[in-house]
Design an enzyme around this catalytic site. Structure first.
Site, PDB file in Angstrom:
ATOM      1  N   ASP A  83      42.204  49.063  37.995  1.00  0.00           N
ATOM      2  CA  ASP A  83      42.374  47.621  38.201  1.00  0.00           C
ATOM      3  C   ASP A  83      41.676  46.859  37.062  1.00  0.00           C
ATOM      4  O   ASP A  83      40.537  47.184  36.696  1.00  0.00           O
ATOM      5  CB  ASP A  83      41.721  47.265  39.562  1.00  0.00           C
ATOM      6  CG  ASP A  83      41.983  45.825  39.978  1.00  0.00           C
ATOM      7  OD1 ASP A  83      43.011  45.258  39.574  1.00  0.00           O
ATOM      8  OD2 ASP A  83      41.150  45.285  40.755  1.00  0.00           O
ATOM      9  N   ALA A 212      44.312  38.289  46.823  1.00  0.00           N
ATOM     10  CA  ALA A 212      45.078  38.068  48.060  1.00  0.00           C
ATOM     11  C   ALA A 212      44.247  38.194  49.325  1.00  0.00           C
ATOM     12  O   ALA A 212      44.785  38.086  50.426  1.00  0.00           O
ATOM     13  CB  ALA A 212      46.247  39.056  48.112  1.00  0.00           C
TER      14      ALA A 212
HETATM   15  P1  13P Z   1      40.286  39.321  46.221  1.00  0.00           P
HETATM   16  O1  13P Z   1      39.022  38.846  45.564  1.00  0.00           O
HETATM   17  O2  13P Z   1      41.059  38.197  46.808  1.00  0.00           O
HETATM   18  O3  13P Z   1      40.063  40.424  47.159  1.00  0.00           O
HETATM   19  O4  13P Z   1      41.214  39.921  45.029  1.00  0.00           O
HETATM   20  C1  13P Z   1      41.036  41.232  44.593  1.00  0.00           C
HETATM   21  C2  13P Z   1      41.776  41.544  43.353  1.00  0.00           C
HETATM   22  O5  13P Z   1      42.596  40.787  42.867  1.00  0.00           O
HETATM   23  C3  13P Z   1      41.481  42.820  42.708  1.00  0.00           C
HETATM   24  O6  13P Z   1      42.191  42.997  41.532  1.00  0.00           O
HETATM   25  O1  G3H Z   2      39.602  41.515  40.887  1.00  0.00           O
HETATM   26  C1  G3H Z   2      38.715  42.324  40.751  1.00  0.00           C
HETATM   27  C2  G3H Z   2      37.619  42.627  41.624  1.00  0.00           C
HETATM   28  O2  G3H Z   2      37.589  41.941  42.839  1.00  0.00           O
HETATM   29  C3  G3H Z   2      36.321  42.522  40.880  1.00  0.00           C
HETATM   30  O3  G3H Z   2      35.778  43.740  41.008  1.00  0.00           O
HETATM   31  O4  G3H Z   2      33.306  43.500  40.731  1.00  0.00           O
HETATM   32  O5  G3H Z   2      34.473  45.706  40.579  1.00  0.00           O
HETATM   33  O6  G3H Z   2      34.735  44.045  38.724  1.00  0.00           O
HETATM   34  P1  G3H Z   2      34.471  44.250  40.188  1.00  0.00           P
HETATM   35 ZN    ZN Z   3      42.422  41.053  40.517  1.00  0.00          ZN
END
Ligand code: 13P
Ligand code: G3H
Ligand code: ZN
Length: 286
Positions: A83, A212
């Site tokens: 991610d 989301a």
């Molecule tokens: P939230 O902070 O809404 O859970 O989003 C998570 C997200 O987009 C991770 O890539």
């Molecule tokens: O969208 C991303 C996460 O919510 C942030 O995650 O604290 O692991 O970088 P992180």
């Molecule tokens: Zn995100």
């Protein structure tokens, strides 16, 4: 069992439902997420950020997810995804570890730089059979703004640019901005539904909605109807985990054995994830 993100997202797009991509950082959260998928029979994307690579070790967290998927939950289709990869090198690192789906997030870069680097990530990944998510437009973080100060126009995905971006880069999925925000944030009062529909009309790849966690049921359902195939959820899971720990500590002396409290936090994660899977329509899909 481990399956590809391609398989999970292609089925979701064809079936007109969405899946959750849930962030994990440790053993207990991963167990909670996977137990939810097993209980409601939902396919699952589990994702990890670079920050978690630094916290847990990239190989270690990958192996935890893989082991739980293959040996403990062999019936659950699970894909493992990077991610918000922030650089080409971050993607390389994930690919070396074994991730078969990655995001390169160049959304804060000028359009041409985002396009150029995303394209090079796709050229690196596709010969290896790895799916790539790109992002165009942007998703603000709760830490960046006062909630009422967001200039939403700055964050929106332009549908024509989205078409150009997907065609030129060859990305497999696209993360979009239509009024969504990371964290429990005051979302744009009404998401830009017309924009989402226009993007769906011009772009054929699965669409991903970051930020989301706090989308209410009606909004999530509307987004699915208009073509969203995957919702990223992190904050909601963290909240379930942390609020359980914190109330356990407040209400009683948990003693020196961490396992009973961690077990409760894991259970809270499971229930929070099950609710999202029911909402997204992925429950009962295997
Ligand atoms: P939230 O902070 O809404 O859970 O989003 C998570 C997200 O987009 C991770 O890539
Ligand atoms: O969208 C991303 C996460 O919510 C942030 O995650 O604290 O692991 O970088 P992180
Ligand atoms: Zn995100």
């Amino acid at each position: 069992m481990l399956v590809s993100a391609k398989e999970i997202l292609t089925k979701a797009k064809e079936g007109g439902y969405a899946v959750g991509a849930f962030n994990t950082i440790n053993l207990e959260i991963t167990q909670g997420i996977m137990a939810a998928a097993a209980e409601v029979r939902s396919p699952l994307i589990i994702q990890v950020t670079e920050k978690t690579f630094d916290y847990a070790g990239g190989r270690m967290i990958y192996e935890i997810i893989k082991k739980l998927a293959e040996d403990y939950n062999p019936e659950v289709p699970v894909a493992i995804h990077l991610d918000h990869g922030g650089s080409f090198e971050a993607v390389q690192r994930a690919v070396e570890i074994g991730f078969d789906s990655v995001m390169y997030d160049g959304s804060r870069k000028p359009f041409n730089d985002n396009l150029r680097i995303t394209k090079s990530v796709v050229e690196f990944c596709h010969p290896k059979g790895i799916w790539v998510q790109g992002e165009l437009g942007n998703v603000p973080y709760v830490s960046e703004h006062k909630m009422e100060d967001v200039d939403w126009d700055k964050y929106m995905t332009d549908p024509d640019q989205a078409k150009e971006f997907v065609e030129a880069t060859g990305v497999d999925t696209l993360a979009v901005g239509i009024g969504n925000a990371h964290g429990f944030f005051k979302e744009r009062e009404v998401p830009d539904w017309k924009r989402l529909s226009k993007i769906r009309e011009l772009v054929d790849v699965p669409l991903i909605m970051h930020g989301a966690s706090d989308w209410e049921d009606g909004k999530a359902k509307e987004a699915i109807k208009r073509g969203v195939n995957c919702f990223n959820i992190d904050t909601n899971t963290r909240l379930a985990f942390m609020s359980t720990l914190s109330s356990e500590f407040k209400n009683s002396d948990p003693g020196i054995d961490p396992r009973p409290v961690l077990e409760q936090a894991r259970e809270a994660v499971k229930h929070s994830v099950m609710k999202k899977m029911e909402l997204f329509g992925s429950a009962g899909k295997f």
